[in-house]
Design an enzyme around this catalytic site. Sequence first.
Site, PDB file in Angstrom:
ATOM      1  CG  HIS A 267      -1.742   1.197   1.422  1.00  0.00           C
ATOM      2  ND1 HIS A 267      -3.076   1.248   1.107  1.00  0.00           N
ATOM      3  CD2 HIS A 267      -1.433   2.429   1.919  1.00  0.00           C
ATOM      4  CE1 HIS A 267      -3.555   2.444   1.384  1.00  0.00           C
ATOM      5  NE2 HIS A 267      -2.582   3.180   1.892  1.00  0.00           N
ATOM      6  CD  GLU A 268       1.551   3.612   3.807  1.00  0.00           C
ATOM      7  OE1 GLU A 268       1.741   4.684   3.192  1.00  0.00           O
ATOM      8  OE2 GLU A 268       0.557   3.425   4.531  1.00  0.00           O
TER       9      GLU A 268
END
Length: 498
Positions: free
Chosen positions: A262-263
């Site tokens: 995600h990041e």
Amino acid sequence: MKEKELLQELKEINLLQQALGILDWDIQTGMPEKASNERSEVNSYLYSIYFSKKIGPKIKEAIHYFSEHPDELSETGKVIFEKVKEDYELEYKVPEELMTALTAATSSAQVQWQKSRESKKFTDFQPALTKNIELTKELIPYWKKDEATDYDVLLNQYEPGMTVEILDRVFDQLKAGILKIRQTINEKGQEPRTNFLTRKMTKAQQEKFVVGVIEQLGYDFSRGRLDDTIHPFMLGINHNDARITTRWNEHDFKMAVFGVIHEAGHGMYEQDIDEKYAYTPIYQGTSMGIHESQSLFNEIIIGSNRNFWEKQYPFFQECAEGTFDDISFDDFYRSLKKTQSSLIRIEADSLTYPLHIIIRYEIEKMIFNEGVAIEELPEIWNDKYEEYLGVRPENDVEGILQDVHWSGASFGYFPSYALGYMYAAQLLHAMEKEQSIDEILASDDYSPIKEWMKEHIHQYGASRKPTQLIQDATNEGLNPQYLIDYMEKIYFSVYQVD
């Protein structure tokens, strides 16, 4: 005034912003607890200089001059100037001491939030949260233009043009779609086997796997890094420094694996912005919703794809050093998409995740449009979780203390996550008109996906508004039905619903 003078002033402003960013990263990743007061003082000092320059005489002169002489700007200069002017008009009326006070309050609140998580008591965080809310309410009249409600003002900070009226409609449609899918799964679905998911996979093993994956997806470690924190985040400092963080659980590999993926989506966005915008306010994501579309595309669109995991599973097994060798790929893949009610947003499955966001959205509306008492928030939070998800927090860490956002006074941010999820599904629909995502994710080269995103989203930074980006990339405005259809396809397949 010359364009180069404007660009030089913007660079100096940006250098201060970078310094503040690094200090913020340090607060969240390793600053000693007792350094809080001193760090708050440093932050306040630097921010006062930063803010005074943003609305200072040189910027004011540039706005006056180039408003009358736009032909003296290059094409890139015109784009940068419009953003500078927009930011100035938003902030020049705000008293410097008020913004400085908010910076000091949020710096202190982050430390109080961390302490309250240790004590598991909202009352330990309540004074700091109250201060953040009070200061934000003081700021709203300075920011307000023609927005219908106070909360619309805050929404517009993160997603230009977004309103309560739009979100109420879109979220109602999304919530109804999710609840219908959940009902069908409960009535007709076959639950995946998940008893092996808590097997121990060490931090080092997880890190080896997920670092390998995000490098394949396109995250450039020569211009980024991965660190540990309580609450995962990405921080874009400059075009060669987009940092990501995560937290690890050796008996829940999904948390860090999907969290880092995600990041990395956020980081890839920042790394791909056209360098001609460096040191200017264009060199950032255009909105939180578009930013989240990139992280959630990584985490949920790619991370839900069967071909992606079929390709990665042998590498995962290798990194786990035998721990999952007895688990078939089909059982492994289906386990990743198990859906169940949960308490923690960042650990929620992709079907129930938007419900977590809708709860936060409704509470923030109550804070800023209805004046709810702060001390009532934990009970309201718990009641909504019981109503929407059928689960109730046993303590405040499982409830209202789980997110870092309010300690940073990021009110209006949460809806961006659900907007990003809807944007991501819509971008997938558009992308698949030009290339087969399944075929790409089954191959050894994922770059066509990143290149498509760079062409349609990343390169523009903040030079285009979210509505324009989505319209240009997909040939239509925001449409939540793509996400509902996508989730139905994935979950009906995993749960073997005919």
